[in-house]
Design an enzyme around this catalytic site. Structure first.
Site, mmCIF file in Angstrom:
data_model
loop_
_atom_site.group_PDB
_atom_site.id
_atom_site.type_symbol
_atom_site.label_atom_id
_atom_site.label_comp_id
_atom_site.label_asym_id
_atom_site.label_seq_id
_atom_site.Cartn_x
_atom_site.Cartn_y
_atom_site.Cartn_z
ATOM 1 N N HIS A 173 28.459 -18.196 67.449
ATOM 2 C CA HIS A 173 26.940 -19.067 66.719
ATOM 3 C C HIS A 173 26.478 -20.009 67.776
ATOM 4 O O HIS A 173 27.019 -21.088 68.172
ATOM 5 C CB HIS A 173 27.424 -19.519 65.660
ATOM 6 C CG HIS A 173 26.138 -20.039 65.047
ATOM 7 N ND1 HIS A 173 25.851 -21.503 64.620
ATOM 8 C CD2 HIS A 173 24.772 -19.506 64.662
ATOM 9 C CE1 HIS A 173 24.632 -21.427 64.215
ATOM 10 N NE2 HIS A 173 23.838 -20.428 64.372
ATOM 11 N N GLU B 203 29.704 -22.416 67.771
ATOM 12 C CA GLU B 203 30.778 -22.294 66.758
ATOM 13 C C GLU B 203 31.438 -20.905 66.749
ATOM 14 O O GLU B 203 30.712 -19.744 66.618
ATOM 15 C CB GLU B 203 29.955 -22.593 65.349
ATOM 16 C CG GLU B 203 29.574 -23.891 64.985
ATOM 17 C CD GLU B 203 28.755 -24.163 63.522
ATOM 18 O OE1 GLU B 203 29.102 -25.041 62.916
ATOM 19 O OE2 GLU B 203 27.849 -23.139 63.534
ATOM 20 N N SER C 296 23.896 -16.939 61.471
ATOM 21 C CA SER C 296 23.757 -18.274 61.291
ATOM 22 C C SER C 296 24.445 -18.484 59.775
ATOM 23 O O SER C 296 25.053 -19.627 59.530
ATOM 24 C CB SER C 296 22.429 -19.080 61.176
ATOM 25 O OG SER C 296 21.875 -18.879 62.135
ATOM 26 N N ASN D 256 25.021 -25.670 60.272
ATOM 27 C CA ASN D 256 23.911 -25.456 59.338
ATOM 28 C C ASN D 256 24.140 -25.448 57.848
ATOM 29 O O ASN D 256 23.246 -25.863 57.128
ATOM 30 C CB ASN D 256 23.671 -23.940 59.651
ATOM 31 C CG ASN D 256 22.677 -23.404 60.766
ATOM 32 O OD1 ASN D 256 22.467 -24.378 61.308
ATOM 33 N ND2 ASN D 256 22.731 -22.274 61.147
HETATM 34 N N1 LIG Z 1 16.329 -19.349 65.477
HETATM 35 C C1 LIG Z 1 17.479 -20.255 65.380
HETATM 36 O O1 LIG Z 1 17.292 -21.479 65.812
HETATM 37 C C2 LIG Z 1 18.969 -19.525 65.306
HETATM 38 C C3 LIG Z 1 19.906 -20.291 65.717
HETATM 39 C C4 LIG Z 1 21.203 -19.690 65.833
HETATM 40 C C5 LIG Z 1 21.400 -18.679 65.489
HETATM 41 N N2 LIG Z 1 20.154 -17.754 64.906
HETATM 42 C C6 LIG Z 1 20.786 -16.574 64.475
HETATM 43 O O2 LIG Z 1 20.535 -15.586 65.463
HETATM 44 C C7 LIG Z 1 19.910 -14.381 65.093
HETATM 45 C C8 LIG Z 1 18.456 -14.030 65.612
HETATM 46 O O3 LIG Z 1 17.717 -14.954 64.904
HETATM 47 P P1 LIG Z 1 16.395 -15.210 65.871
HETATM 48 O O4 LIG Z 1 15.657 -16.447 65.438
HETATM 49 O O5 LIG Z 1 16.578 -15.112 67.471
HETATM 50 O O6 LIG Z 1 15.376 -14.039 65.344
HETATM 51 P P2 LIG Z 1 13.950 -13.612 65.935
HETATM 52 O O7 LIG Z 1 13.207 -12.778 64.752
HETATM 53 O O8 LIG Z 1 13.272 -14.510 66.860
HETATM 54 O O9 LIG Z 1 14.525 -12.377 66.830
HETATM 55 C C9 LIG Z 1 15.145 -11.211 66.447
HETATM 56 C C10 LIG Z 1 14.728 -10.071 67.513
HETATM 57 O O10 LIG Z 1 15.808 -8.983 67.191
HETATM 58 C C11 LIG Z 1 14.895 -7.783 67.479
HETATM 59 N N3 LIG Z 1 15.487 -6.595 67.032
HETATM 60 C C12 LIG Z 1 15.174 -6.382 65.620
HETATM 61 N N4 LIG Z 1 15.928 -5.117 65.362
HETATM 62 C C13 LIG Z 1 16.586 -4.638 66.263
HETATM 63 C C14 LIG Z 1 17.384 -3.649 66.703
HETATM 64 N N5 LIG Z 1 17.611 -2.723 65.545
HETATM 65 N N6 LIG Z 1 17.826 -3.527 67.936
HETATM 66 C C15 LIG Z 1 17.394 -4.493 68.676
HETATM 67 N N7 LIG Z 1 16.886 -5.699 68.576
HETATM 68 C C16 LIG Z 1 16.371 -5.624 67.254
HETATM 69 C C17 LIG Z 1 13.548 -8.217 67.210
HETATM 70 O O11 LIG Z 1 12.710 -7.401 68.020
HETATM 71 C C18 LIG Z 1 13.551 -9.468 67.692
HETATM 72 O O12 LIG Z 1 12.941 -9.877 69.036
HETATM 73 C C19 LIG Z 1 19.983 -14.473 63.589
HETATM 74 O O13 LIG Z 1 21.021 -14.082 62.934
HETATM 75 C C20 LIG Z 1 19.709 -15.960 63.374
HETATM 76 O O14 LIG Z 1 20.527 -16.254 62.029
HETATM 77 C C21 LIG Z 1 19.283 -18.242 64.981
#
Ligand SMILES: NC(=O)c1ccc[n+]([C@@H]2O[C@H](COP(=O)([O-])OP(=O)(O)OC[C@H]3O[C@@H](n4cnc5c(N)ncnc54)[C@H](O)[C@@H]3O)[C@@H](O)[C@H]2O)c1
Length: 596
Positions: free
Chosen positions: A142, A154, A121, A192
């Site tokens: 994204h 995005e 993000s 964002n």
């Molecule tokens: N939360 C949101 O609203 C949102 C929206 C758009 C983009 N994002 C982006 O998406 C990405 C993930 O965010 P999220 O909120 O889903 O995080 P999250 O913490 O909910 O999930 C992350 C997952 O990654 C896994 N993980 C960690 N290390 C790993 C590895 N080495 N190999 C495989 N899996 C692994 C974890 O076990 C976890 O299940 C981030 O870059 C975030 O910025 C988040």
């Protein structure tokens, strides 16, 4: 010919990853879903089955389609399983070093022609790409939360991403039924960059006890038509993820203080209050992962009896003014059964206001929302007057005259002389300090702000603005009156912009700055906020409706009161106003309305 994607990999199956798996599998693409451990994999699988089961229960997905969808997903621990996919989307936590390690590993594991994408993000896609030997095949894709629902994607192109890769990914987005906007690699991209300053500001309002969580969220939902309030959205995003995004944006985006994470966020993350995913964040949820909010120790008591506690009885209401707001407010009180005395500055103005109220009530009858009897009863409750002396025995006065402090102060000084003791004196000002108006009287404890939104008969929100002199009794009376009017009253302090404008206008101003910096177009920015965040209008559509002059005036007030450098009005906004491009009302603002 765009490249065919028959199988993709998703790495990290948390809040975003599990949803992204669903998006691909729903569209007939095989997915290798990868996690770091068997436990995390199981959690991701449970999220997907939960989501698809809900879709079946709601009749949005046939059972057979659900089964086919689930059969397309191959669940695996470790990146080695990704050797033959055409595209990988990484959705692991928002840490640069972690993402770089994963990309270096993906580069080793995946076939040479595979595209490697990150769902980051806020981190630099460029910095992630250089961890591989194929930065020209690295791109940002994204998605928005929840990925199966939000239409926007995005697409983030770095200076080295090859044009073919961009075109292939754009075509893929279309196949997924998404709308893509392609942009360059800047912290927060479009949505964002505009969203997180607002979210952080909302948290700071909560942290400083400026307003309650329920009131901040209700204000933005009901005042701006947003799908959810900012604190509920923080819970949905995940506070750990939100913290990382803010922190990165602060460091990458020019150290704008508005992105420096509010201390409370870090405290909550440390305490394990991560939002929905942990079952507790700003709100408490039925269980981890559940969207259902349950009452907790901060939940306010909202029964009628509690609202009326300490409130004065109000039967007769004086409404001063003859503009749009006064007209709407007369209608609201008369329909709710109050006896109303409308006071204007002359018989002619009274006749016009009376006509406007009648027209509006008649519209209600035509639309079947009001019976003729109720219309006549409402009109029968209003007395039309051109002299303030008629307000001697009302219980509440609502002032809705021109937005000029000298005029309002003079009016309140007169009301102080005319009205009986114990009357609640309310101003509808949207930008002046209520305390200035209150101090024009000898009874500042009885003065309060009642900020209605336009059109008052339709908009469900009223901001109840307490000054440092407002008594608890006056505040309780205002809350009880709002409830009796069928409005949601949110209580806040006497600061510039109250809740809604203080959170809304800096975001609009930021959108203008983004346009001015040529990062994106007005159309794409509008799309991004509508399709990525579910806003009813994009920022430029809204600015043209509100009026650029009005928006500039509000933004100037916010800047002057809070001295926040990031609130300085965008030069482009000032220039457009100087040029007479005021929005719809002048035929041209950000868009030309004369041709539509
Ligand atoms: N939360 C949101 O609203 C949102 C929206 C758009 C983009 N994002 C982006 O998406 C990405 C993930 O965010 P999220 O909120 O889903 O995080 P999250 O913490 O909910 O999930 C992350 C997952 O990654 C896994 N993980 C960690 N290390 C790993 C590895 N080495 N190999 C495989 N899996 C692994 C974890 O076990 C976890 O299940 C981030 O870059 C975030 O910025 C988040």
């Amino acid at each position: 010919m765009a490249r065919e994607f028959t199988s993709v990999g998703v790495v990290g199956l948390g809040t975003m990853g599990a949803g992204i798996v669903e998006v691909f599998a729903r569209n007939g693409i095989d997915v290798v879903a990868v996690e770091i451990s068997a436990n995390a994999l199981e959690r991701g699988r449970t999220t997907l089955t939960g989501s698809t089961d809900r879709a079946v229960a709601k009749g949005k997905l046939a059972e057979a389609d659900r089964d086919a969808l689930l059969a397309r997903v191959d669940w695996q621990v470790g990146l080695d399983a990704l050797h033959s996919v055409d595209l990988v989307i990484e959705a692991v936590p928002e840490h640069l070093d972690l993402k770089q390690r994963i990309f270096a590993e993906l580069d080793r594991v995946c076939k040479p022609e595979a595209i490697l994408a990150t769902n980051t993000s806020s981190l630099s896609v460029t910095e992630i790409s250089v961890a591989t030997t194929r930065p020209n095949q690295v791109i940002g894709i994204h998605f928005f939360n929840p990925a199966p629902v939000m239409k926007l994607v995005e697409v983030v192109r770095t200076v080295v991403t090859s044009a073919d890769v961009v075109a292939d990914v754009e075509a893929l987005c279309e196949r997924l039924g998404k709308v893509d906007v392609t942009i360059s690699d800047r912290a927060g991209f479009i949505a964002n960059a505009l969203l997180f300053g607002y979210l952080n500001h909302a948290v700071s309002m909560f942290e400083s006890r400026y307003a309650t969580r329920e009131d901040i969220d209700a204000a933005m939902k009901l005042g701006c038509g947003l799908p959810m309030g900012p604190l509920a959205l923080m819970d949905l995003i995940g506070l750990d993820t939100a913290y990382e995004i803010l922190d990165t944006m602060y460091r990458r985006g020019g150290r704008d203080r508005r992105h420096a994470p509010v201390p409370l966020i870090k405290q909550m993350v440390t305490a394990g209050l991560l939002g929905r995913k942990s079952g507790r964040g700003f709100y408490t949820y039925e269980r981890p992962g559940s969207p259902v909010v349950v009452p907790d120790e901060h939940t306010p008591v909202s029964t009628g009896a509690a609202l009326a506690d300490g409130a004065r009885a109000i039967a007769k209401v004086g409404i001063v003014g003859s503009g749009t707001m006064a007209t709407g407010i007369i209608e609201v009180f008369a329909k709710a059964g109050y006896e109303v005395i409308s006071v204007t500055r002359g018989a002619e103005k009274s006749a016009k206001v009376c006509e406007a109220v009648k027209t509006s009530l008649n519209k209600g009858v035509v639309r079947g929302k009001l019976s003729e009897t109720d219309r006549d009863a409402a009109l029968g409750r209003v007395t039309w007057s051109a002299t303030l002396d008629h307000l001697a025995d009302v219980d509440l006065v609502v002032e809705a005259v021109v937005e000029e402090l000298s005029v309002k102060k003079a009016l309140f000084a007169s009301l102080d002389e005319i009205c009986k003791p114990g009357v609640v004196l309310a101003t509808t000002t949207s930008s002046l300090p209520v305390i200035d108006v209150a101090m024009a009287t000898q009874r500042p404890a009885d003065v309060i702000g009642l900020h209605f939104f336009n059109p008052a008969p339709i908009m469900p929100l009223v901001e109840i603005v307490q000054t440092i002199r407002t008594s608890a009794e006056t505040s309780a009376t205002a809350r009880a009156v709002c409830a009796a009017l069928g409005k949601t009253g949110v209580v806040c302090g006497d600061r510039s912009g109250f809740i809604v404008n203080a959170l809304l206008f800096p975001y609009l101003n930021d959108a203008v700055k983004m346009l001015e910096a040529s990062y994106s177009t007005a159309d794409d920015i509008d799309y991004a906020m509508k399709l990525g965040c579910g806003y009813p209008m994009g920022p430029f559509e809204l600015l043209d409706v509100v009026g650029l002059d009005v928006s500039l005036a509000i933004q100037r007030e916010l800047y002057l009161e809070l001295r926040e450098p990031g609130f300085a009005p965008a030069p482009l906004l000032e220039h457009l106003v100087t040029a007479g491009y005021l929005g719809r009302k002048s035929g041209r603002g950000f868009r030309d309305h004369t041709k539509r």
